[in-house]
Design an enzyme around this catalytic site. Structure first.
Site, PDB file in Angstrom:
ATOM      1  N   SER A  35       0.787  -1.242   0.000  1.00 47.09           N
ATOM      2  CA  SER A  35       0.000   0.000   0.000  1.00 47.09           C
ATOM      3  C   SER A  35       0.815   1.287   0.000  1.00 47.09           C
ATOM      4  CB  SER A  35      -0.951   0.015   1.194  1.00 47.09           C
ATOM      5  OG  SER A  35      -2.057  -0.825   0.951  1.00 47.09           O
ATOM      6  N   LYS A  38       0.123   3.841  -2.660  1.00 47.72           N
ATOM      7  CA  LYS A  38      -0.887   4.906  -2.583  1.00 47.72           C
ATOM      8  C   LYS A  38      -0.281   6.299  -2.477  1.00 47.72           C
ATOM      9  CE  LYS A  38      -4.150   1.520  -0.884  1.00 47.72           C
ATOM     10  NZ  LYS A  38      -4.511   0.694   0.260  1.00 47.72           N
ATOM     11  N   SER A  90      -5.888   3.520   4.487  1.00 46.39           N
ATOM     12  CA  SER A  90      -5.370   2.684   3.401  1.00 46.39           C
ATOM     13  C   SER A  90      -6.464   1.979   2.612  1.00 46.39           C
ATOM     14  CB  SER A  90      -4.376   1.652   3.965  1.00 46.39           C
ATOM     15  OG  SER A  90      -3.543   1.148   2.948  1.00 46.39           O
ATOM     16  N   LYS A 191       3.250   6.605   4.745  1.00 44.48           N
ATOM     17  CA  LYS A 191       2.325   5.532   4.394  1.00 44.48           C
ATOM     18  C   LYS A 191       2.857   4.154   4.778  1.00 44.48           C
ATOM     19  CE  LYS A 191      -1.499   4.053   2.729  1.00 44.48           C
ATOM     20  NZ  LYS A 191      -1.391   2.926   3.692  1.00 44.48           N
TER      21      LYS A 191
END
Length: 345
Positions: A35, A38, A90, A191
């Protein structure tokens, strides 16, 4: 670079504003990134979409597998709300909704992601989706992700979103999964990521004394502690040193044919560089021998060039700090006539 180590398969610590790499471990290995993908999804959306634009959630988005902000098919949310859901909790569903809202469909959006990667010089990166689900055509490296993170943190809206710990939007309370925001002094983002194949992936950013560092770890079971250790090492071992300040007068330059014989030179920008103990920046001035009057304030006169260990690391434009008017040359015949008149007077 041996004063610190991590449990990661691949890791990088980089100074955001200079781009100097302070720690690197297997940094160019192509890895699954989960993730942390992202980061690119959000950056592309911010550069190509309208924050206040409304996005209708498709059934495809609402039914996306994995981590979720629990979107419902048919509901309408602003792009900004979806970006909070993307970066804080997320949401894989938010990633698809963002992609469809900005580009019309995920395939077109992924093309934008790969174009941006190329633009940033992420030469070992390929995106296949906007959320980071495992795919053989979806990979990056710790170094490429560090480059991406530095670019993203220079986007003010992106930096605002990823530094948010919790937010209430459209009846949803979204909480940031990034525990470093609470655990690490000065952490301002970024992140987290995880899939079984990728393992734990983490990209973060911290600011202390005006200096920003980005840390990246891929496939790291001890990532929280590793990032904390990397920051303690980086800020202590490579503090940013100010070498020039915007507006500072750094010297003068000769002017020919002017009412004054020189003009002050001022720095058009500030310049700092992270330096280890014992390191020193060298500076030279790339200037002409002189300027010809008239000279206007703000005109570029040359550059200050900074080097470390013989390698150029940066330049700052030097500007004329004042006007220099052209000196009027009086003809000899007129001078004689003036003297004659004054003598008779």
């Amino acid at each position: 670079m041996s004063a610190v180590s991590t449990s990661a398969t691949s890791a990088v610590l980089i100074d955001v504003d200079s781009g100097r790499v302070l720690y690197a471990q297997n940094e160019n290995a192509k890895m699954l990134i989960a993730s942390t993908t992202k980061i690119m999804t959000a950056l592309v959306a911010l550069e190509n979409g309208n924050l206040n634009g409304m996005v209708k959630v498709s059934a495809e988005a609402a039914n996306t597998e994995g981590s979720s902000m629990y979107l419902k098919a048919g509901e309408k949310l602003s792009l900004e709300t979806l970006l909070y859901g993307l970066m804080l909790c997320s949401g894989n569903d938010a990633a698809v909704a963002v992609a469809q809202g900005v580009a019309g469909n995920t395939d077109k959006f992924v093309k934008l992601m790969n174009q941006k990667a190329k633009e940033l010089g992420m030469t070992h990166t390929s995106f296949a989706n906007p959320n980071g689900l495992d795919d053989e055509k979806h990979y990056s490296t710790a170094m490429d992700m560090a480059v991406l993170a530095c670019a993203a943190m220079n986007n003010e809206t992106f930096a605002r979103i990823v530094s948010t710990r919790t937010v209430n939007v459209n009846g949803r309370t979204l909480t940031n999964h990034n525990k470093l925001l609470s655990y690490v002094d000065g952490c301002i983002g970024l992140k987290t990521g995880y899939t079984k194949a990728a393992g734990r992936t983490l990209v973060s950013c911290a600011r202390r004394n005006g200096q920003r560092l980005v840390a990246v770890t891929l496939q790291d079971g001890n990532d929280w502690a590793d990032h904390a250790a990397l920051y303690d090492y980086g800020f202590a071992a490579y503090p940013a040193q100010r070498a020039m300040t915007i507006g500072e007068t750094v010297g003068t330059l000769a002017v020919i044919g002017g009412l004054t014989t020189s003009v002050p030179l001022v720095a058009a920008d500030s310049f700092s560089w992270p330096l280890a103990q014992g390191e020193k920046l060298d500076i030279r001035f790339d200037l002409p021998e002189s300027l010809q009057a008239p000279v206007s304030a703000g005109t570029s006169a040359g550059q200050a060039v900074f080097s470390l260990a013989g390698k150029e690391v940066g330049r700052v434009e030097l500007l004329c700090g004042s006007d220099v008017l052209l000196a009027i040359q009086t003809p000899p015949s007129l001078l004689r006539r003036l003297r004659s008149l004054l003598g008779n007077g």
